[in-house]
Design an enzyme around this catalytic site. Sequence first.
Site, PDB file in Angstrom:
ATOM      1  N   ARG A 156       0.859  -1.179   0.000  1.00 57.30           N
ATOM      2  CA  ARG A 156       0.000   0.000   0.000  1.00 57.30           C
ATOM      3  C   ARG A 156       0.897   1.230   0.000  1.00 57.30           C
ATOM      4  O   ARG A 156       2.042   1.185   0.454  1.00 57.30           O
ATOM      5  CB  ARG A 156      -0.898   0.031   1.242  1.00 57.30           C
ATOM      6  CG  ARG A 156      -1.877  -1.118   1.362  1.00 57.30           C
ATOM      7  CD  ARG A 156      -2.712  -0.959   2.637  1.00 57.30           C
ATOM      8  NE  ARG A 156      -3.730  -2.000   2.784  1.00 57.30           N
ATOM      9  CZ  ARG A 156      -3.563  -3.129   3.459  1.00 57.30           C
ATOM     10  NH1 ARG A 156      -2.406  -3.365   4.073  1.00 57.30           N
ATOM     11  NH2 ARG A 156      -4.535  -4.019   3.541  1.00 57.30           N
ATOM     12  N   LYS A 180      -2.713  -1.935   7.770  1.00 59.18           N
ATOM     13  CA  LYS A 180      -3.911  -1.393   8.397  1.00 59.18           C
ATOM     14  C   LYS A 180      -4.096  -2.007   9.780  1.00 59.18           C
ATOM     15  O   LYS A 180      -3.778  -3.168  10.012  1.00 59.18           O
ATOM     16  CB  LYS A 180      -5.143  -1.681   7.531  1.00 59.18           C
ATOM     17  CG  LYS A 180      -5.207  -0.824   6.269  1.00 59.18           C
ATOM     18  CD  LYS A 180      -6.509  -1.046   5.539  1.00 59.18           C
ATOM     19  CE  LYS A 180      -6.630  -0.134   4.337  1.00 59.18           C
ATOM     20  NZ  LYS A 180      -7.916  -0.324   3.612  1.00 59.18           N
ATOM     21  N   HIS A 249      -1.872   2.821  -6.180  1.00 59.33           N
ATOM     22  CA  HIS A 249      -2.890   1.770  -6.054  1.00 59.33           C
ATOM     23  C   HIS A 249      -2.916   0.881  -7.295  1.00 59.33           C
ATOM     24  O   HIS A 249      -3.128  -0.329  -7.196  1.00 59.33           O
ATOM     25  CB  HIS A 249      -4.266   2.388  -5.825  1.00 59.33           C
ATOM     26  CG  HIS A 249      -4.506   2.810  -4.410  1.00 59.33           C
ATOM     27  ND1 HIS A 249      -4.440   1.941  -3.348  1.00 59.33           N
ATOM     28  CD2 HIS A 249      -4.800   4.020  -3.880  1.00 59.33           C
ATOM     29  CE1 HIS A 249      -4.682   2.592  -2.220  1.00 59.33           C
ATOM     30  NE2 HIS A 249      -4.905   3.856  -2.514  1.00 59.33           N
ATOM     31  N   ARG A 252      -0.211  -1.685  -7.079  1.00 63.55           N
ATOM     32  CA  ARG A 252      -0.574  -2.729  -6.105  1.00 63.55           C
ATOM     33  C   ARG A 252      -1.612  -3.685  -6.713  1.00 63.55           C
ATOM     34  O   ARG A 252      -1.497  -4.903  -6.583  1.00 63.55           O
ATOM     35  CB  ARG A 252      -1.120  -2.078  -4.838  1.00 63.55           C
ATOM     36  CG  ARG A 252      -1.652  -3.055  -3.778  1.00 63.55           C
ATOM     37  CD  ARG A 252      -1.982  -2.270  -2.513  1.00 63.55           C
ATOM     38  NE  ARG A 252      -2.945  -2.928  -1.650  1.00 63.55           N
ATOM     39  CZ  ARG A 252      -2.643  -3.820  -0.702  1.00 63.55           C
ATOM     40  NH1 ARG A 252      -1.394  -4.206  -0.532  1.00 63.55           N
ATOM     41  NH2 ARG A 252      -3.590  -4.342   0.061  1.00 63.55           N
ATOM     42  N   HIS A 275      -4.518  -8.506   3.526  1.00 61.87           N
ATOM     43  CA  HIS A 275      -5.956  -8.425   3.738  1.00 61.87           C
ATOM     44  C   HIS A 275      -6.353  -9.278   4.933  1.00 61.87           C
ATOM     45  O   HIS A 275      -5.977 -10.450   5.011  1.00 61.87           O
ATOM     46  CB  HIS A 275      -6.710  -8.929   2.501  1.00 61.87           C
ATOM     47  CG  HIS A 275      -6.653  -7.990   1.343  1.00 61.87           C
ATOM     48  ND1 HIS A 275      -6.917  -8.369   0.043  1.00 61.87           N
ATOM     49  CD2 HIS A 275      -6.358  -6.661   1.275  1.00 61.87           C
ATOM     50  CE1 HIS A 275      -6.792  -7.330  -0.751  1.00 61.87           C
ATOM     51  NE2 HIS A 275      -6.454  -6.291  -0.037  1.00 61.87           N
ATOM     52  N   TYR A 284     -10.288  -9.882  -6.802  1.00 54.99           N
ATOM     53  CA  TYR A 284      -9.339 -10.175  -7.875  1.00 54.99           C
ATOM     54  C   TYR A 284      -9.712 -11.440  -8.640  1.00 54.99           C
ATOM     55  O   TYR A 284      -9.257 -11.646  -9.757  1.00 54.99           O
ATOM     56  CB  TYR A 284      -7.916 -10.285  -7.307  1.00 54.99           C
ATOM     57  CG  TYR A 284      -7.413  -8.963  -6.794  1.00 54.99           C
ATOM     58  CD1 TYR A 284      -6.988  -7.975  -7.661  1.00 54.99           C
ATOM     59  CD2 TYR A 284      -7.408  -8.687  -5.426  1.00 54.99           C
ATOM     60  CE1 TYR A 284      -6.556  -6.749  -7.190  1.00 54.99           C
ATOM     61  CE2 TYR A 284      -6.987  -7.467  -4.948  1.00 54.99           C
ATOM     62  CZ  TYR A 284      -6.559  -6.504  -5.837  1.00 54.99           C
ATOM     63  OH  TYR A 284      -6.146  -5.286  -5.368  1.00 54.99           O
TER      64      TYR A 284
END
Length: 309
Positions: A156, A180, A249, A252, A275, A284
Amino acid sequence: MNGESLRLPDELQQPLQRFYEYLRSEKGLSLYTRQNYQQQLMHMAAYLADNGVMCWQQLDSAWVRQLAAKGMRDGIKASSLATRLSALRSFLDFLVLRGDLTANPAKGVSAPKKKRPLPKNLDVDEVAQLLEVNEDDPLAIRDRAMMELMYGAGLRLAEMVSVNVRDIHLGLGEIRVIGKGNKERKVPFSGQAVIWVKKWMAVRGQLAHQDEPALFVSSRGGRISHRNVQKRMSEWGMKQSVASHISPHKLRHSFATHILESSHNLRAVQELLGHENISTTQIYTHLDFQHLAQAYDQAHPRAKKKRKS
């Protein structure tokens, strides 16, 4: 708006006015936000009044679902309908707080899910075209190292900007990142990403302040900003004549798509991207399916379009 408010029964209108005053005096919301609440609630209140609902105590979950259905029939976007129902829930919570209602009938009614846009990615040739940067200027070396690392490790933007020199282990081909939720993970990287990070490390001292811990720094010597990275990548896309707009982005997303197309290992892609839920990564699979469907259409004898003789 004023005409609508005049047509409303007092039992509908007066609680709304008390709610608007509550938003102003106790919640301290901006005028714009209060006007948005008022607009959404007035649409719904007018519809209820036109259909025989004379007070908020008559409202039940069936009426709330009917309000949502009307919004959909009127062509309201899912995001706008979610905003409308959120305003209604807040207002009804206010009535429960005041003791005017015993329960909020809108609590169990959710707006239709918004269509999630598929992430856009570069094809392999576009990535190769973008990364053909062979200038000796330290800033150009830094920029290629950033792009190689983002595409090579699927980072990210915030993760890459926050990487410190001590987080990179070139010998192991490993990078430590904080994702995150302040969660730490280790991500492998190799090939051109390692080569160009080494080249950057060799010239980094020409730009970085002596005690600066950041791996990537700006021309002023401090940690590079998110905006600077976005700007530089966009400029390189134009300079390298890549048709697609280049953003962190997009690199990525390209990493994730290309890994999935080659490995078909969704769980591995989930781990690499950091994730928490597999459902986030599953977007995806739609891209991968598009790729497979296109290959099928081009290759299967019964799927090929008949050529004109």
